[in-house]
Design a protein around this motif. Structure first.
Motif, PDB file in Angstrom:
ATOM      1  N   ALA A 102       0.777  -1.051   0.109  1.00 58.53           N
ATOM      2  CA  ALA A 102      -0.022   0.110  -0.116  1.00 58.53           C
ATOM      3  C   ALA A 102       0.860   1.279   0.069  1.00 58.53           C
ATOM      4  CB  ALA A 102      -0.689   0.150   1.486  1.00 58.53           C
ATOM      5  N   CYS A 103       0.230   2.182  -0.228  1.00 58.96           N
ATOM      6  CA  CYS A 103       1.200   3.457  -0.030  1.00 58.96           C
ATOM      7  C   CYS A 103       1.602   3.755   1.384  1.00 58.96           C
ATOM      8  CB  CYS A 103       0.233   4.963  -0.283  1.00 58.96           C
ATOM      9  SG  CYS A 103       1.002   6.462  -0.141  1.00 58.96           S
ATOM     10  N   ALA A 104       2.928   3.925   1.775  1.00 58.01           N
ATOM     11  CA  ALA A 104       3.374   4.055   3.069  1.00 58.01           C
ATOM     12  C   ALA A 104       2.898   5.215   3.798  1.00 58.01           C
ATOM     13  CB  ALA A 104       4.966   4.122   2.795  1.00 58.01           C
ATOM     14  N   PHE A 105       2.538   6.303   2.969  1.00 59.31           N
ATOM     15  CA  PHE A 105       2.074   7.471   3.768  1.00 59.31           C
ATOM     16  C   PHE A 105       0.558   7.494   4.170  1.00 59.31           C
ATOM     17  CE2 PHE A 105       1.291  12.255   3.743  1.00 59.31           C
ATOM     18  CZ  PHE A 105       1.868  12.302   4.626  1.00 59.31           C
ATOM     19  N   ALA A 106      -0.104   6.219   3.532  1.00 56.52           N
ATOM     20  CA  ALA A 106      -1.532   6.449   3.734  1.00 56.52           C
ATOM     21  C   ALA A 106      -2.196   6.709   5.022  1.00 56.52           C
ATOM     22  CB  ALA A 106      -2.327   5.122   3.028  1.00 56.52           C
ATOM     23  N   PRO A 107      -1.505   5.905   6.179  1.00 51.86           N
ATOM     24  CA  PRO A 107      -2.241   6.102   7.318  1.00 51.86           C
ATOM     25  C   PRO A 107      -2.094   7.658   7.808  1.00 51.86           C
ATOM     26  CG  PRO A 107      -0.796   4.227   7.407  1.00 51.86           C
ATOM     27  CD  PRO A 107      -0.384   4.862   6.038  1.00 51.86           C
ATOM     28  N   ARG A 108      -1.066   8.422   7.392  1.00 54.23           N
ATOM     29  CA  ARG A 108      -1.039   9.670   7.706  1.00 54.23           C
ATOM     30  C   ARG A 108      -1.600  11.011   6.768  1.00 54.23           C
ATOM     31  NH1 ARG A 108       5.233  10.325   9.167  1.00 54.23           N
ATOM     32  NH2 ARG A 108       4.528  12.015  10.623  1.00 54.23           N
ATOM     33  N   LEU A 113      -7.202   7.931  -0.505  1.00 50.52           N
ATOM     34  CA  LEU A 113      -8.501   7.079  -1.068  1.00 50.52           C
ATOM     35  C   LEU A 113      -8.466   5.599  -0.653  1.00 50.52           C
ATOM     36  CD1 LEU A 113      -8.003   8.519  -4.646  1.00 50.52           C
ATOM     37  CD2 LEU A 113      -9.254   9.511  -2.759  1.00 50.52           C
ATOM     38  N   GLU A 114      -9.255   4.826  -1.006  1.00 50.70           N
ATOM     39  CA  GLU A 114      -9.292   3.484  -0.822  1.00 50.70           C
ATOM     40  C   GLU A 114      -8.193   2.641  -1.452  1.00 50.70           C
ATOM     41  OE1 GLU A 114     -13.517   2.028  -1.343  1.00 50.70           O
ATOM     42  OE2 GLU A 114     -12.531   0.050  -1.249  1.00 50.70           O
ATOM     43  N   GLN A 115      -7.927   3.211  -2.872  1.00 53.90           N
ATOM     44  CA  GLN A 115      -6.721   2.494  -3.575  1.00 53.90           C
ATOM     45  C   GLN A 115      -5.633   2.692  -2.819  1.00 53.90           C
ATOM     46  OE1 GLN A 115      -6.966   5.634  -7.054  1.00 53.90           O
ATOM     47  NE2 GLN A 115      -5.441   3.852  -7.593  1.00 53.90           N
ATOM     48  N   CYS A 116      -5.328   3.665  -2.231  1.00 53.79           N
ATOM     49  CA  CYS A 116      -4.036   3.779  -1.629  1.00 53.79           C
ATOM     50  C   CYS A 116      -3.731   3.021  -0.364  1.00 53.79           C
ATOM     51  CB  CYS A 116      -4.097   5.479  -0.818  1.00 53.79           C
ATOM     52  SG  CYS A 116      -4.389   6.900  -2.115  1.00 53.79           S
ATOM     53  N   HIS A 117      -4.650   2.279   0.275  1.00 51.44           N
ATOM     54  CA  HIS A 117      -4.646   1.181   0.943  1.00 51.44           C
ATOM     55  C   HIS A 117      -4.347  -0.105   0.496  1.00 51.44           C
ATOM     56  CE1 HIS A 117      -5.465   4.091   4.421  1.00 51.44           C
ATOM     57  NE2 HIS A 117      -6.135   4.486   3.492  1.00 51.44           N
ATOM     58  N   LYS A 118      -4.304  -0.376  -1.034  1.00 57.16           N
ATOM     59  CA  LYS A 118      -4.524  -1.441  -1.522  1.00 57.16           C
ATOM     60  C   LYS A 118      -3.263  -1.729  -2.506  1.00 57.16           C
ATOM     61  CE  LYS A 118      -9.227  -1.911  -1.448  1.00 57.16           C
ATOM     62  NZ  LYS A 118     -10.867  -1.804  -2.300  1.00 57.16           N
ATOM     63  N   ALA A 119      -2.611  -0.662  -2.737  1.00 53.66           N
ATOM     64  CA  ALA A 119      -1.529  -0.926  -3.695  1.00 53.66           C
ATOM     65  C   ALA A 119      -0.572   0.389  -3.570  1.00 53.66           C
ATOM     66  CB  ALA A 119      -2.115  -0.617  -5.320  1.00 53.66           C
TER      67      ALA A 119
END
Ligand code: SF4
Length: 145
Positions: A102-108, A113-119
């Motif tokens: 997933a995008c390493a920055f997604a939790p912050r 977006l939803e896709q940021c947590h999947k790829a």
């Protein structure tokens, strides 16, 4: 600050006299603005943005870069007491025990977006000489999204 300015003057002088390139690794975006021609922003061990220095400061497209620039003292806001409160990037850097899917920055990230947590996004051209790894980059100044 005085010592830093003296060291940067020496580095600049050496660069000019010897015609050499300098690779500067720093968290200090003030020094980057002062010295660099080109900036590569890294997060969690990966390149997330790569651009000519003026372009990057004028129009950061990766939310992490934008957060770093907002955290600079001149970007802070004044509170009632007159003290300057700097912007911050909430959360912590990820623990890198294994490659992330997933995008390493997604939790912050305020733009996730939803896709940021999947790829994991890869670096892509997002303007002349400007590459960004992001599914939902910051809008260009004067535009909205
Ligand atoms: S890919 Fe998604 S989570 Fe990662 S920086 Fe871009 S918007 Fe934020």
């Amino acid at each position: 600050m005085t010592t830093q300015a003296q060291i940067l003057d020496i580095v600049r002088d050496l660069q000019k006299r010897l015609g050499m390139s300098i690779l500067l690794i720093t968290h200090d975006l003030g020094v980057v603005a002062d010295l660099a021609d080109r900036v590569v922003v890294m997060y969690a061990g990966a390149k997330v943005e790569d651009a000519e220095v003026h372009r990057l400061y004028a129009a950061p497209r990766h939310p992490y870069t934008a957060g770093l620039l907002r955290a600079l003292p001149h970007g802070g806001r004044r509170t009632g007491g007159g003290a300057e409160r700097l912007a911050e990037i909430p959360g912590l850097v990820p623990v890198l025990r294994a490659p992330l899917d997933a995008c390493a920055f997604a939790p912050r990230c305020p733009r996730s977006l939803e896709q940021c947590h999947k790829a994991a996004p890869v670096l892509e051209e997002m303007g002349p000489d400007h590459r960004v790894a992001c599914f939902n980059p910051e809008p260009l100044p004067g535009t909205s999204s």
